[in-house]
Design a protein around this motif. Structure first.
Motif, PDB file in Angstrom:
ATOM      1  N   VAL A  38      10.419  53.584  39.632  1.00  0.00           N
ATOM      2  CA  VAL A  38      10.672  54.714  38.737  1.00  0.00           C
ATOM      3  C   VAL A  38      11.930  54.403  37.927  1.00  0.00           C
ATOM      4  N   GLU A  39      11.914  54.786  36.660  1.00  0.00           N
ATOM      5  CA  GLU A  39      13.092  54.672  35.803  1.00  0.00           C
ATOM      6  C   GLU A  39      13.608  56.087  35.579  1.00  0.00           C
ATOM      7  N   LYS A  54      16.041  62.513  32.938  1.00  0.00           N
ATOM      8  CA  LYS A  54      14.721  62.012  32.553  1.00  0.00           C
ATOM      9  C   LYS A  54      14.226  61.043  33.614  1.00  0.00           C
ATOM     10  N   GLN A  56      10.712  58.326  34.269  1.00  0.00           N
ATOM     11  CA  GLN A  56       9.426  57.775  33.852  1.00  0.00           C
ATOM     12  C   GLN A  56       8.783  57.107  35.056  1.00  0.00           C
ATOM     13  N   GLU A  60       3.487  55.928  33.451  1.00  0.00           N
ATOM     14  CA  GLU A  60       4.046  56.260  32.132  1.00  0.00           C
ATOM     15  C   GLU A  60       4.251  57.755  31.906  1.00  0.00           C
ATOM     16  N   THR A  61       4.047  58.593  32.937  1.00  0.00           N
ATOM     17  CA  THR A  61       4.356  60.014  32.812  1.00  0.00           C
ATOM     18  C   THR A  61       5.869  60.172  32.727  1.00  0.00           C
ATOM     19  N   VAL A  62       6.328  60.962  31.753  1.00  0.00           N
ATOM     20  CA  VAL A  62       7.761  61.191  31.562  1.00  0.00           C
ATOM     21  C   VAL A  62       8.074  62.651  31.883  1.00  0.00           C
ATOM     22  N   SER A  64      11.338  65.524  32.107  1.00  0.00           N
ATOM     23  CA  SER A  64      12.700  65.746  31.644  1.00  0.00           C
ATOM     24  C   SER A  64      13.106  67.193  31.890  1.00  0.00           C
ATOM     25  N   SER A  78       6.802  67.589  32.581  1.00  0.00           N
ATOM     26  CA  SER A  78       6.180  66.595  31.706  1.00  0.00           C
ATOM     27  C   SER A  78       5.521  67.331  30.545  1.00  0.00           C
TER      28      SER A  78
END
Length: 117
Positions: A38-39, A54, A56, A60-62, A64, A78
């Protein structure tokens, strides 16, 4: 010339103070399968006394959201309606995220995250 140096120095110090705190971690499914890295980051909004958080996921689900300086939990959202609840344990609460720590998050579809910063 001195004026330019002063302006440049102030600009550089301002940018350095706004550097996001990067959190590294892993995502696991509800049954414990590793889904990948995870980022995640927390960016300090000084004037507002909040952090913009945030994340990601590997798919690729983001997510915030924002949290206030003294809070240790946040709910992120999301664009497609999922939510993620995160709890953070700070090493040095007076230094907030910049002092390091760990966090755990759970998405509304059951994925679990563990992050370190």
């Amino acid at each position: 010339m001195v004026y330019r140096f002063l302006v440049l120095t102030i600009l550089m110090l301002s940018l350095a103070a706004c550097t996001p705190v990067i959190m590294n971690g892993e995502v696991t499914s509800d049954n414990g399968d590793n889904l990948g890295p995870v980022e995640m980051s927390a960016f300090k909004q000084r004037g507002l006394k909040t952090y913009t958080v945030k994340a990601q996921l590997p798919d690729e689900t983001v997510f915030s959201g924002e949290m206030k300086f003294n809070e240790k939990s946040v709910t992120l959202f999301s664009h497609d309606g999922l939510s993620m609840n995160c709890d953070f344990k700070l090493k040095n609460p007076a230094q907030e995220f910049e002092g390091g720590g760990t966090g755990t998050c759970t998405t509304s579809d059951g994925q679990k995250l563990k992050v370190k910063f």
